[in-house]
Design a protein around this motif. Sequence first.
Motif, PDB file in Angstrom:
ATOM      1  N   GLY A   1     -19.961  -4.399 -12.642  1.00 33.13           N
ATOM      2  CA  GLY A   1     -20.135  -4.493 -11.194  1.00 33.13           C
ATOM      3  C   GLY A   1     -19.118  -5.369 -10.498  1.00 33.13           C
ATOM      4  O   GLY A   1     -19.395  -5.962  -9.468  1.00 33.13           O
ATOM      5  N   GLY A   2     -17.925  -5.453 -11.064  1.00 32.38           N
ATOM      6  CA  GLY A   2     -16.918  -6.304 -10.450  1.00 32.38           C
ATOM      7  C   GLY A   2     -15.532  -5.705 -10.479  1.00 32.38           C
ATOM      8  O   GLY A   2     -15.332  -4.575 -10.920  1.00 32.38           O
ATOM      9  N   VAL A   3     -14.586  -6.478  -9.991  1.00 36.16           N
ATOM     10  CA  VAL A   3     -13.182  -6.089  -9.981  1.00 36.16           C
ATOM     11  C   VAL A   3     -12.351  -7.294 -10.399  1.00 36.16           C
ATOM     12  O   VAL A   3     -12.839  -8.422 -10.399  1.00 36.16           O
ATOM     13  N   TYR A   4     -11.114  -7.035 -10.712  1.00 35.95           N
ATOM     14  CA  TYR A   4     -10.179  -8.113 -11.014  1.00 35.95           C
ATOM     15  C   TYR A   4      -9.190  -8.258  -9.867  1.00 35.95           C
ATOM     16  O   TYR A   4      -8.805  -7.270  -9.243  1.00 35.95           O
ATOM     17  N   CYS A   5      -8.824  -9.465  -9.574  1.00 35.94           N
ATOM     18  CA  CYS A   5      -7.789  -9.744  -8.593  1.00 35.94           C
ATOM     19  C   CYS A   5      -6.703 -10.518  -9.327  1.00 35.94           C
ATOM     20  O   CYS A   5      -7.038 -11.421 -10.100  1.00 35.94           O
ATOM     21  N   PRO A   6      -5.441 -10.214  -9.159  1.00 39.09           N
ATOM     22  CA  PRO A   6      -4.878  -9.227  -8.246  1.00 39.09           C
ATOM     23  C   PRO A   6      -5.229  -7.792  -8.627  1.00 39.09           C
ATOM     24  O   PRO A   6      -5.444  -7.484  -9.788  1.00 39.09           O
ATOM     25  N   SER A   7      -5.276  -6.940  -7.610  1.00 39.03           N
ATOM     26  CA  SER A   7      -5.678  -5.553  -7.787  1.00 39.03           C
ATOM     27  C   SER A   7      -4.688  -4.610  -7.116  1.00 39.03           C
ATOM     28  O   SER A   7      -4.172  -4.906  -6.038  1.00 39.03           O
ATOM     29  N   ALA A   8      -4.466  -3.471  -7.740  1.00 40.32           N
ATOM     30  CA  ALA A   8      -3.607  -2.454  -7.131  1.00 40.32           C
ATOM     31  C   ALA A   8      -4.228  -1.958  -5.823  1.00 40.32           C
ATOM     32  O   ALA A   8      -3.525  -1.559  -4.906  1.00 40.32           O
ATOM     33  N   LYS A   9      -5.547  -2.008  -5.721  1.00 46.49           N
ATOM     34  CA  LYS A   9      -6.225  -1.582  -4.500  1.00 46.49           C
ATOM     35  C   LYS A   9      -5.897  -2.490  -3.322  1.00 46.49           C
ATOM     36  O   LYS A   9      -6.017  -2.111  -2.177  1.00 46.49           O
ATOM     37  N   ALA A  10      -5.499  -3.709  -3.622  1.00 47.36           N
ATOM     38  CA  ALA A  10      -5.127  -4.647  -2.564  1.00 47.36           C
ATOM     39  C   ALA A  10      -3.622  -4.600  -2.293  1.00 47.36           C
ATOM     40  O   ALA A  10      -3.087  -5.423  -1.580  1.00 47.36           O
ATOM     41  N   ASP A  11      -2.955  -3.601  -2.896  1.00 45.43           N
ATOM     42  CA  ASP A  11      -1.517  -3.413  -2.733  1.00 45.43           C
ATOM     43  C   ASP A  11      -0.734  -4.661  -3.140  1.00 45.43           C
ATOM     44  O   ASP A  11       0.153  -5.111  -2.440  1.00 45.43           O
ATOM     45  N   MET A  12      -1.132  -5.243  -4.260  1.00 41.20           N
ATOM     46  CA  MET A  12      -0.463  -6.442  -4.768  1.00 41.20           C
ATOM     47  C   MET A  12       0.424  -6.082  -5.940  1.00 41.20           C
ATOM     48  O   MET A  12       0.114  -5.193  -6.712  1.00 41.20           O
TER      49      MET A  12
END
Length: 67
Positions: free
Chosen positions: A16-27
């Motif tokens: 139920g989570g994500v990792y940051c940095p993320s490609a979805k955040a255009d990073m």
Amino acid sequence: MSNTVELLAKDLNGNGGVYCPSAKADMKLWNSHPKVYLDVASTGEAKCPYCGTEYKLKAGEHVGGHH
């Protein structure tokens, strides 16, 4: 410079989570910060302590077992 990323339930991993940095955040990983796990399912949103990017579950999306 804060960024908000809207997520679908299918964008979250099995926990139920994500990792940051993320490609979805255009990073780009090379110019970001250490990888950090963010639990989005428990509250429907999470904010990265490094860059301030906010990850939010899109309205109407539900994660299995988390409501």
